[in-house]
Scaffold this active site. Sequence first.
Site, PDB file in Angstrom:
ATOM      1  N   GLU A 206      -6.832  -0.497   1.458  1.00 28.34           N
ATOM      2  CA  GLU A 206      -7.315  -1.326   2.620  1.00 28.34           C
ATOM      3  C   GLU A 206      -6.238  -2.505   2.737  1.00 28.34           C
ATOM      4  O   GLU A 206      -6.040  -3.406   2.009  1.00 28.34           O
ATOM      5  CB  GLU A 206      -8.630  -2.032   1.974  1.00 28.34           C
ATOM      6  CG  GLU A 206      -9.629  -2.632   3.147  1.00 28.34           C
ATOM      7  CD  GLU A 206      -8.974  -3.956   3.891  1.00 28.34           C
ATOM      8  OE1 GLU A 206      -8.460  -3.777   4.870  1.00 28.34           O
ATOM      9  OE2 GLU A 206      -8.972  -5.017   3.132  1.00 28.34           O
TER      10      GLU A 206
ATOM     11  N   GLY B  14       0.900  -1.245  -0.069  1.00 26.65           N
ATOM     12  CA  GLY B  14       0.022  -0.105   0.081  1.00 26.65           C
ATOM     13  C   GLY B  14       0.894   1.470   0.227  1.00 26.65           C
ATOM     14  O   GLY B  14       0.703   2.177  -0.650  1.00 26.65           O
TER      15      GLY B  14
ATOM     16  N   CYS C 163      -7.360 -10.416   6.249  1.00 25.64           N
ATOM     17  CA  CYS C 163      -6.797  -9.111   6.895  1.00 25.64           C
ATOM     18  C   CYS C 163      -7.635  -8.913   8.116  1.00 25.64           C
ATOM     19  O   CYS C 163      -7.064  -7.958   9.208  1.00 25.64           O
ATOM     20  CB  CYS C 163      -7.292  -7.890   5.774  1.00 25.64           C
ATOM     21  SG  CYS C 163      -8.583  -7.754   5.399  1.00 25.64           S
TER      22      CYS C 163
END
Length: 518
Positions: free
Chosen positions: A270, A253, A304
């Site tokens: 996310e 990310g 996650c």
Amino acid sequence: MYTLPHLLAPLRLDRWQQAECWPGAIIDGIAHYPSTPPRLLYSPIDRQEHGQLLPASAVEVSAAVGCAIVAFEAWRTVPAPRRGELVRRIGEAVRLHKTQLAQLITLEAGKIASEAEGEVQEWIDVCDYAAGLSRQLHGLTIASERPQHRLLEQWHPLGVVGVISAFNFPVAVWAWNAMLALVCGDAVVWKPSEKTPLCALAATALVLDVLRDFGDAPAGLIQLVQGDAVVGDHLASDRHIALISATGSVAMGRAVAQHAATRLGRSLLELGGNNAAIITASADLELAARAIVFAAAGTCGQRCTSLRRLFVHEEIADALQEKLITAYQHLNVGDPRFATTLIGPLIDDAAMKRMHAALAQAEIEGGRILIGGGQVRVGGNVPDGGCYVRPALLAMPEQTDVVHDETFAPVLYLMRYARLNEAIALNNAVSQGLSSAIFTTDLREAGAFIGPAGSDCGLANVNAGTSGAEIGGAFGGEKDTGGGRESGSDAWKNYMRRATNTLNDGHALPLAQGVRFG
């Protein structure tokens, strides 16, 4: 027992297979077989090879984005309810092929049958949600301070949306983004995980079949580019991508955000989640134990939202610990294609090495393995070649360095606390902020946890585990989790641009704030 050839015919993937190689890109519905070196594809179940992938090149990525731009320019003027009809039809097609898609997810990601079917159901559910949403993309009428003036707020299609998804949800996370993007009037370029390319091909094949029969849909609305992080970097760096939505590790990310930031592009992230649950002295321990075991061990700890940290009140810690040890003893680990299996394999050798390294470090830092952690022997329903491990439960003296790291494996650290404010502080002490939970029968404890001084995570649950989010609520987290929100609530606004309009239906031209000029 299902096999890959059994699944290909109804999904029509065989039309793109070329000498046991799969295309690195599907651009405008046409397969592209780049000249880049092939990558071998394996199932995590038994590490048996089931083909080769020819990764997309920078040329293919640019071509896919270019075709998506052309498609967007036509799609953005199609009325939103009509766009919703397309997504509704996609949902119907997915319903017809739910079994085959779920079995393909099991073969390529290692999920047990019920979890794989649940993932496909998420795609179906988000199609239903998005179809309804297509008639509710509301703006506002705002009071003006000037006579015979009014302010309007409108939401317009954004552009081309790039989606980067992870292996653990090879279909659902893309669907959260793509189905909303389609309804909002956008085109989509998808870069899936290099570990689950056939799931991406199957999903693309189904959507393209629906698009061909839908009169208003231009070619090129859905593009697919496959490969490693280099392909993702190309996508994130392309200035024609209006929004890059990325799901995966924090490191991934950060790289995506930096590429997008250099061109002032939008990113929706996310990322990782080092999720915790607090078990208070008043908790229903039977309920808590069931939720803990699924959240920590389900999907072999590769969500996650998987539970990593467990803070248990000192008065009930011994009782809960015994319940968890008993439950862990009955977890059936093995081939996810067997109906009796509860825990499938880790995705690859690297994941298993990271798990073992974390366990070793935890012991150095004073932890004690209560149960699990070892590799499961081959035999019975445990095939050779896969990375099958026993979910691990550890007692930790405190929240040490290893507990602050997210190990993407079934490792659960149990720690004791005395006061609720201490447990909430421990929950918030890590850099990630995705999911959290409290188990209590005390309304005041629940209120403190979900209030402004409570959990700092994007998801804060009461008497429910950290995993298993529904599509109706916005999904995502804070801090190193990235701050993005996908799926429900008003997450659709990510995929549109806002325009504020001032309308003057009079003959005078009064200025705002009482300004006078001339």
